[in-house]
Write a protein that holds these residues in place. Structure first.
Motif, PDB file in Angstrom:
ATOM      1  N   LEU A  10       0.832  -1.212   0.000  1.00 34.88           N
ATOM      2  CA  LEU A  10       0.000   0.000   0.000  1.00 34.88           C
ATOM      3  C   LEU A  10       0.865   1.259   0.000  1.00 34.88           C
ATOM      4  CD1 LEU A  10      -2.760  -1.167   2.477  1.00 34.88           C
ATOM      5  CD2 LEU A  10      -3.224  -0.117   0.249  1.00 34.88           C
ATOM      6  N   ILE A  11       1.890   1.263   0.820  1.00 34.72           N
ATOM      7  CA  ILE A  11       2.787   2.424   0.898  1.00 34.72           C
ATOM      8  C   ILE A  11       3.541   2.600  -0.412  1.00 34.72           C
ATOM      9  CG2 ILE A  11       4.830   3.386   2.037  1.00 34.72           C
ATOM     10  CD1 ILE A  11       3.843   1.755   4.566  1.00 34.72           C
ATOM     11  N   ASP A  12       4.077   1.510  -0.938  1.00 34.52           N
ATOM     12  CA  ASP A  12       4.853   1.570  -2.171  1.00 34.52           C
ATOM     13  C   ASP A  12       4.016   2.094  -3.335  1.00 34.52           C
ATOM     14  OD1 ASP A  12       7.383   0.793  -3.666  1.00 34.52           O
ATOM     15  OD2 ASP A  12       5.891  -0.424  -4.743  1.00 34.52           O
ATOM     16  N   ARG A  13       2.787   1.610  -3.449  1.00 40.63           N
ATOM     17  CA  ARG A  13       1.934   1.972  -4.584  1.00 40.63           C
ATOM     18  C   ARG A  13       1.180   3.285  -4.392  1.00 40.63           C
ATOM     19  NH1 ARG A  13       2.223  -1.221  -9.338  1.00 40.63           N
ATOM     20  NH2 ARG A  13       3.661  -2.830  -8.662  1.00 40.63           N
ATOM     21  N   HIS A  14       0.865   3.645  -3.124  1.00 42.22           N
ATOM     22  CA  HIS A  14      -0.029   4.784  -2.913  1.00 42.22           C
ATOM     23  C   HIS A  14       0.433   5.760  -1.840  1.00 42.22           C
ATOM     24  CE1 HIS A  14      -2.878   3.018  -5.648  1.00 42.22           C
ATOM     25  NE2 HIS A  14      -2.639   1.855  -5.058  1.00 42.22           N
ATOM     26  N   GLY A  15       1.644   5.584  -1.323  1.00 41.45           N
ATOM     27  CA  GLY A  15       2.136   6.465  -0.265  1.00 41.45           C
ATOM     28  C   GLY A  15       2.282   7.916  -0.669  1.00 41.45           C
ATOM     29  N   TYR A  16       2.328   8.181  -1.955  1.00 43.92           N
ATOM     30  CA  TYR A  16       2.427   9.561  -2.423  1.00 43.92           C
ATOM     31  C   TYR A  16       1.112  10.054  -3.018  1.00 43.92           C
ATOM     32  CZ  TYR A  16       7.337   9.164  -1.459  1.00 43.92           C
ATOM     33  OH  TYR A  16       8.522   8.981  -0.806  1.00 43.92           O
ATOM     34  N   VAL A  23      -3.149   4.810  11.478  1.00 40.48           N
ATOM     35  CA  VAL A  23      -4.548   4.380  11.580  1.00 40.48           C
ATOM     36  C   VAL A  23      -5.110   4.080  10.194  1.00 40.48           C
ATOM     37  CG1 VAL A  23      -6.893   5.120  12.210  1.00 40.48           C
ATOM     38  CG2 VAL A  23      -4.977   5.607  13.744  1.00 40.48           C
ATOM     39  N   ARG A  24      -4.885   4.982   9.251  1.00 46.61           N
ATOM     40  CA  ARG A  24      -5.414   4.777   7.898  1.00 46.61           C
ATOM     41  C   ARG A  24      -4.783   3.546   7.242  1.00 46.61           C
ATOM     42  NH1 ARG A  24      -5.714   9.442   3.228  1.00 46.61           N
ATOM     43  NH2 ARG A  24      -7.474   8.560   2.093  1.00 46.61           N
ATOM     44  N   LEU A  25      -3.488   3.388   7.431  1.00 46.33           N
ATOM     45  CA  LEU A  25      -2.788   2.244   6.863  1.00 46.33           C
ATOM     46  C   LEU A  25      -3.344   0.932   7.428  1.00 46.33           C
ATOM     47  CD1 LEU A  25      -0.524   1.143   5.058  1.00 46.33           C
ATOM     48  CD2 LEU A  25       1.037   1.448   7.003  1.00 46.33           C
ATOM     49  N   ASN A  26      -3.480   0.847   8.753  1.00 45.95           N
ATOM     50  CA  ASN A  26      -4.025  -0.358   9.369  1.00 45.95           C
ATOM     51  C   ASN A  26      -5.438  -0.641   8.883  1.00 45.95           C
ATOM     52  OD1 ASN A  26      -2.804  -2.112  11.677  1.00 45.95           O
ATOM     53  ND2 ASN A  26      -1.805  -0.123  11.829  1.00 45.95           N
ATOM     54  N   THR A  27      -6.237   0.407   8.741  1.00 43.34           N
ATOM     55  CA  THR A  27      -7.609   0.222   8.295  1.00 43.34           C
ATOM     56  C   THR A  27      -7.651  -0.275   6.853  1.00 43.34           C
ATOM     57  OG1 THR A  27      -8.286   1.972   9.809  1.00 43.34           O
ATOM     58  CG2 THR A  27      -9.871   1.305   8.165  1.00 43.34           C
ATOM     59  N   LEU A  28      -6.799   0.271   5.994  1.00 38.75           N
ATOM     60  CA  LEU A  28      -6.761  -0.194   4.605  1.00 38.75           C
ATOM     61  C   LEU A  28      -6.242  -1.629   4.516  1.00 38.75           C
ATOM     62  CD1 LEU A  28      -5.589   3.068   2.820  1.00 38.75           C
ATOM     63  CD2 LEU A  28      -7.852   2.010   2.689  1.00 38.75           C
ATOM     64  N   VAL A  29      -5.275  -1.985   5.348  1.00 39.38           N
ATOM     65  CA  VAL A  29      -4.793  -3.374   5.386  1.00 39.38           C
ATOM     66  C   VAL A  29      -5.949  -4.288   5.808  1.00 39.38           C
ATOM     67  CG1 VAL A  29      -3.256  -4.993   6.581  1.00 39.38           C
ATOM     68  CG2 VAL A  29      -2.361  -2.820   5.739  1.00 39.38           C
ATOM     69  N   ALA A  74       5.655   7.306   4.229  1.00 43.78           N
ATOM     70  CA  ALA A  74       5.971   7.344   2.799  1.00 43.78           C
ATOM     71  C   ALA A  74       6.897   6.215   2.348  1.00 43.78           C
ATOM     72  CB  ALA A  74       6.594   8.687   2.440  1.00 43.78           C
ATOM     73  N   LEU A  75       7.542   5.540   3.297  1.00 33.43           N
ATOM     74  CA  LEU A  75       8.502   4.497   2.926  1.00 33.43           C
ATOM     75  C   LEU A  75       8.143   3.156   3.544  1.00 33.43           C
ATOM     76  CD1 LEU A  75      11.787   6.536   3.451  1.00 33.43           C
ATOM     77  CD2 LEU A  75      10.672   5.986   1.281  1.00 33.43           C
ATOM     78  N   PRO A  76       8.131   2.100   2.728  1.00 32.34           N
ATOM     79  CA  PRO A  76       7.856   0.763   3.257  1.00 32.34           C
ATOM     80  C   PRO A  76       8.944   0.320   4.233  1.00 32.34           C
ATOM     81  CG  PRO A  76       7.861   0.764   0.846  1.00 32.34           C
ATOM     82  CD  PRO A  76       8.372   2.094   1.295  1.00 32.34           C
ATOM     83  N   ARG A  77       8.602  -0.649   5.067  1.00 31.63           N
ATOM     84  CA  ARG A  77       9.548  -1.244   6.008  1.00 31.63           C
ATOM     85  C   ARG A  77       9.673  -2.721   5.701  1.00 31.63           C
ATOM     86  NH1 ARG A  77       9.934   1.676  11.363  1.00 31.63           N
ATOM     87  NH2 ARG A  77      10.470   3.712  10.535  1.00 31.63           N
ATOM     88  N   GLY A  78      10.423  -3.059   4.669  1.00 36.67           N
ATOM     89  CA  GLY A  78      10.607  -4.461   4.341  1.00 36.67           C
ATOM     90  C   GLY A  78      10.124  -4.798   2.948  1.00 36.67           C
ATOM     91  N   ALA A  79       9.816  -6.071   2.779  1.00 31.93           N
ATOM     92  CA  ALA A  79       9.456  -6.614   1.462  1.00 31.93           C
ATOM     93  C   ALA A  79       8.169  -5.999   0.928  1.00 31.93           C
ATOM     94  CB  ALA A  79       9.297  -8.122   1.549  1.00 31.93           C
ATOM     95  N   SER A  91      -5.207  -2.618  -5.292  1.00 31.04           N
ATOM     96  CA  SER A  91      -5.843  -1.722  -6.254  1.00 31.04           C
ATOM     97  C   SER A  91      -7.347  -1.628  -6.002  1.00 31.04           C
ATOM     98  CB  SER A  91      -5.569  -2.224  -7.671  1.00 31.04           C
ATOM     99  OG  SER A  91      -6.194  -1.403  -8.609  1.00 31.04           O
ATOM    100  N   GLN A  92      -7.967  -2.747  -5.756  1.00 28.60           N
ATOM    101  CA  GLN A  92      -9.408  -2.781  -5.499  1.00 28.60           C
ATOM    102  C   GLN A  92      -9.758  -2.019  -4.219  1.00 28.60           C
ATOM    103  OE1 GLN A  92     -10.910  -6.768  -5.727  1.00 28.60           O
ATOM    104  NE2 GLN A  92     -12.984  -6.179  -5.210  1.00 28.60           N
ATOM    105  N   VAL A  93      -8.970  -2.203  -3.178  1.00 30.83           N
ATOM    106  CA  VAL A  93      -9.222  -1.512  -1.910  1.00 30.83           C
ATOM    107  C   VAL A  93      -9.041  -0.003  -2.070  1.00 30.83           C
ATOM    108  CG1 VAL A  93      -8.298  -1.182   0.429  1.00 30.83           C
ATOM    109  CG2 VAL A  93      -8.823  -3.480  -0.410  1.00 30.83           C
ATOM    110  N   ILE A  94      -8.014   0.425  -2.774  1.00 31.40           N
ATOM    111  CA  ILE A  94      -7.811   1.857  -2.987  1.00 31.40           C
ATOM    112  C   ILE A  94      -8.951   2.438  -3.812  1.00 31.40           C
ATOM    113  CG2 ILE A  94      -6.338   3.580  -4.127  1.00 31.40           C
ATOM    114  CD1 ILE A  94      -5.329   2.605  -1.362  1.00 31.40           C
TER     115      ILE A  94
END
Length: 170
Positions: A10-16, A23-29, A74-79, A91-94
């Protein structure tokens, strides 16, 4: 696949494109998990999801990004996964939930009939298993724009184009 992998995607594809705080990241996950359960009949990841005060939380994701507090991640932490199914789920979730602000996501995720509401009613940090999610309205109800903070912000931007820019520098 882990919840953290999905967060990284999510961060890699949509962090910008969109502002992702913890909170938003956890909810989208969480919505990636719901979408996978509803569309594919299996979880996107095996990590447990818990009902916390602000909504569904994957502890590993929360811990990885807690240093950001409420700031943009803005930056992923890992794979970062690149398989077709993960890319499609994100993509569907976004497409479905990405327009919602953090506040809107929290409100929608905590609505009547949601898995969070059922779990949190039993106490904070209650696990939200696949069965609870599938027994809820999550993934069946779709968020609308009407009445959201996102809609109000869009109206202000359209009516008074420089309002938020002026406020940013006030």
């Amino acid at each position: 696949m882990s919840a953290l992998d999905m967060a990284n995607l999510l961060i890699d594809r949509h962090g910008y494109d969109i502002i992702l705080n913890n909170v938003r990241l956890n909810t989208l996950v969480y919505w990636v998990q719901v979408t996978s359960l509803r569309e594919h009949g299996r979880p996107a990841f095996d990590d447990p999801i818990e009902a916390w005060g602000m909504g569904p939380t994957e502890v590993e994701v929360f811990q990885a990004f807690k240093g950001y507090d409420r700031r943009r991640i803005a930056l992923p932490r890992g794979a970062v996964p690149s398989d077709r199914i993960s890319l499609s789920l994100v993509s569907q979730v976004i497409d479905e939930y990405g327009f919602l602000t953090t506040y809107d996501l929290v409100c929608f995720t905590q609505r009547e009939g949601s898995a969070w509401r059922k779990a949190y009613g039993k106490g904070a940090e209650t696990p939200m298993g696949d069965g609870l999610i599938l027994a809820s309205r999550d993934g069946l109800d779709r968020p609308g724009k009407a009445g959201t903070l996102a809609s109000a912000i869009e109206t202000v931007n359209r009516t008074w184009p420089n309002t938020f820019e002026l406020l940013q520098h006030a």
